[in-house]
Design a protein around this motif. Structure first.
Motif, mmCIF file in Angstrom:
data_model
loop_
_atom_site.group_PDB
_atom_site.id
_atom_site.type_symbol
_atom_site.label_atom_id
_atom_site.label_comp_id
_atom_site.label_asym_id
_atom_site.label_seq_id
_atom_site.Cartn_x
_atom_site.Cartn_y
_atom_site.Cartn_z
ATOM 1 N N ARG A 171 8.672 -3.607 -8.594
ATOM 2 C CA ARG A 171 9.687 -2.693 -8.049
ATOM 3 C C ARG A 171 9.038 -1.668 -7.121
ATOM 4 N NH1 ARG A 171 11.732 2.165 -10.016
ATOM 5 N NH2 ARG A 171 10.607 1.840 -11.995
ATOM 6 N N THR A 172 9.514 -1.609 -5.887
ATOM 7 C CA THR A 172 9.061 -0.603 -4.939
ATOM 8 C C THR A 172 10.168 0.426 -4.763
ATOM 9 O OG1 THR A 172 9.913 -1.563 -2.884
ATOM 10 C CG2 THR A 172 7.850 -2.477 -3.752
ATOM 11 N N ASP A 173 9.960 1.365 -3.857
ATOM 12 C CA ASP A 173 11.014 2.363 -3.617
ATOM 13 C C ASP A 173 12.137 1.797 -2.747
ATOM 14 O OD1 ASP A 173 9.451 2.139 -1.365
ATOM 15 O OD2 ASP A 173 9.404 4.280 -0.911
ATOM 16 N N ARG A 174 12.020 0.538 -2.350
ATOM 17 C CA ARG A 174 13.039 -0.064 -1.484
ATOM 18 C C ARG A 174 13.693 -1.294 -2.089
ATOM 19 N NH1 ARG A 174 9.027 -0.005 3.792
ATOM 20 N NH2 ARG A 174 8.553 2.227 3.695
ATOM 21 N N GLU A 190 0.848 -1.186 0.000
ATOM 22 C CA GLU A 190 0.000 0.000 0.000
ATOM 23 C C GLU A 190 0.887 1.240 0.000
ATOM 24 O OE1 GLU A 190 -2.402 3.122 0.240
ATOM 25 O OE2 GLU A 190 -3.076 1.109 -0.289
ATOM 26 N N ALA A 191 0.619 2.149 -0.944
ATOM 27 C CA ALA A 191 1.486 3.316 -1.108
ATOM 28 C C ALA A 191 1.411 4.282 0.060
ATOM 29 C CB ALA A 191 1.143 4.031 -2.412
ATOM 30 N N VAL A 245 4.470 1.166 -5.289
ATOM 31 C CA VAL A 245 5.016 0.356 -6.380
ATOM 32 C C VAL A 245 5.359 1.285 -7.534
ATOM 33 C CG1 VAL A 245 4.496 -1.441 -8.061
ATOM 34 C CG2 VAL A 245 3.812 -1.732 -5.674
ATOM 35 N N LEU A 246 6.604 1.227 -7.970
ATOM 36 C CA LEU A 246 7.096 2.143 -8.990
ATOM 37 C C LEU A 246 7.182 1.520 -10.370
ATOM 38 C CD1 LEU A 246 9.992 3.782 -6.916
ATOM 39 C CD2 LEU A 246 7.585 4.464 -7.067
#
Length: 478
Positions: free
Chosen positions: A265-268, A40-41, A252-253
């Motif tokens: 791909r997430t920011d982590r 969840e963003a 999620v990017l």
């Protein structure tokens, strides 16, 4: 074996979006033995389900009730351990504030469309009532493959029916324009009945007869003590108890196919997944699918949204007179600022019990195409609400507390052709080389049970697809 049921326990499914549709999908998947990661963003689960408080009184700051005659919402609440907190409204008597007076919301209608002219006597002008009664003079009704409900009803029964009743009722659901909203998507039972009858009034009476047969099934709507907004956390707790991993503040990017699965791909970090459920607003899903499914992304990106604001107000009871019923609707044609008001302390016993001498109500503002009205600051929205409340029900007191909750892009619009668009999107994503499904309010309904059902459908379809062969399983290095 390569069948879905045998391989399900080893499958890793990433659910993108922690609103009630995404949570429902995760709940169904974990119950079937899948390994689930929900991303969840934002920092909060639940989307438009949001429990809060005002002046110490628990309230819903988003959706406040769900249709009880669909099984999905009450069913999920029970599965999440909230069955003993399900409550029907204590008072469910609404009015329409129109032509400078509060007028009882008539019985005997289907989303504002009456079965007889007499049903709207008093709400409409005598001319408007007379126009309904002349439908028999018209040629047979034809709805075709789809039609805007406002256009169709106005042509059959007159614009006053739409402007004074259909519009405010639909506005409470979609914050949209009845003259654009698809009858087939928004009121499917009436649409199908209209295809079988030459007169709209006859179609309404058919739907009413079916509804009367369900009256013994219990309340039409249901809430939860403590607020519908408590449902998401209860479902999340059940998902975690079944082994699911839920991560907030994790946008999620990017999303890319990888063998028979996906890389998310997430920011982590980048996660490997056998399957993905996108339970995000249409524009967010469009951004993630731009490269892998341009046609689906284009259709998703074309979905329009309306924005709205909820103004929650707490008054000292001693400062108010008696407020009637559970609230009122406001037709846009009357040019008011608010589109509805709910008298929460009257409507929900759990609000009343926790109010400690306070009376809580809320108003809603904003419709599709009128988003600029929400550019006003919170104090202005409160002032506009108080002004209309004073004119409608005589409130002159000042609130002891106020809260403004803005739902920017909160309500997807269902124009004519919406269901055809949804079918195209689902065909495109089902044709992708790796398992992916979309779900949420942008597809089959904006209500809580509809969103839950769509999340469950997406999960069931994922479970029914074969697990990628080990040689192409993402992230195995084989």
């Amino acid at each position: 074996m390569n069948g879905p049921l045998h391989d399900t326990p080893a499958r890793h499914v990433v659910v993108v979006g922690g609103g009630i549709a995404g949570l429902a999908a995760a709940h169904r998947l974990t119950a079937a033995g899948a390994r689930v990661t929900l991303l969840e963003a934002t920092g909060r689960l639940g989307g438009k389900l949001h429990a809060g408080e005002i002046a110490g009184v628990p309230v819903d700051l988003g959706a406040e009730s769900m249709l009880a005659r669909r099984p999905e919402g009450v069913g999920l609440a029970r599965e999440a351990g909230l069955g003993d907190r399900l409550q029907p409204p204590a008072v469910a008597v609404s009015a329409v504030w129109t032509r400078d007076a509060l007028r009882p919301l008539p019985k005997g209608h289907v989303m504002g469309v009456p079965g007889t002219a007499a049903a709207l006597a008093g709400l409409l002008s005598p001319e408007g009532v007379d126009r309904i009664g002349r439908e028999g003079e018209l040629p047979p009704a034809e709805v075709g493959d789809d039609v805007a409900i406002g256009e169709f009803v106005a042509a059959r029964l007159g614009r006053e029916v739409v402007d004074r009743l259909v519009e405010p009722l639909l506005g409470g659901v979609y914050a949209g324009d009845a003259y654009r909203i698809s009858m087939r998507a928004a009121v499917p039972g009436l649409f199908e009945a209209a295809r079988r009858h030459d007169a709209l009034l006859d179609a309404v009476r058919e739907v009413q007869a079916k509804g009367a047969a369900q009256q013994g099934a219990g309340p039409v709507f249901m809430g939860l003590a403590g607020g519908i907004g408590t449902l998401p956390d209860a479902v999340a707790a059940a998902v975690r108890a079944a082994g699911g991993d839920i991560r907030t503040a994790t946008p999620v990017l990017g999303l890319a196919p990888d063998g028979g699965g996906w890389r998310v791909r997430t920011d982590r970090e980048t996660l490997a997944a056998d399957a993905v459920v996108l339970a995000t607003p249409a524009w967010a899903s469009a951004a993630l699918l731009t490269d892998t499914s341009p046609a689906a992304a284009a259709d998703l990106g074309a979905v329009e949204y309306a924005s709205m604001a909820l103004v929650t107000l707490a008054f000292r009871r001693a400062d108010l007179g008696e407020l009637p019923g559970s609230g009122f609707l406001v037709p846009p044609v009357d040019g008011r600022s608010i589109k509805a008001s709910t008298f929460s302390s009257n409507k929900w016993s759990w609000v009343d019990e926790g109010s400690d001498g306070l009376f809580v109500l809320r108003t809603s503002l904003g419709r599709h195409g009128e988003e600029r009205a929400l550019d006003r600051d919170d104090a202005e929205l409160v002032a506009l609400s108080l002004g209309d409340l004073g004119r409608a029900v005589g409130i002159t007191a000042r609130p002891v507390a106020s809260a403004v909750t803005r739902w920017t892009g909160g309500l997807p619009q269902y124009p004519v052709g919406h269901l055809a668009r949804v079918a195209r999107i689902r065909r495109e994503v089902a044709a992708l080389p790796a398992a992916l499904r979309v779900c949420g309010a942008a597809f089959d309904g904006v209500g809580i049970p509809a969103c839950i059902a769509d999340g469950q459908r997406a999960a069931d379809e994922i479970l029914a697809t074969p697990t990628p062969a080990r040689g192409t399983h993402p992230g195995t290095g084989e």
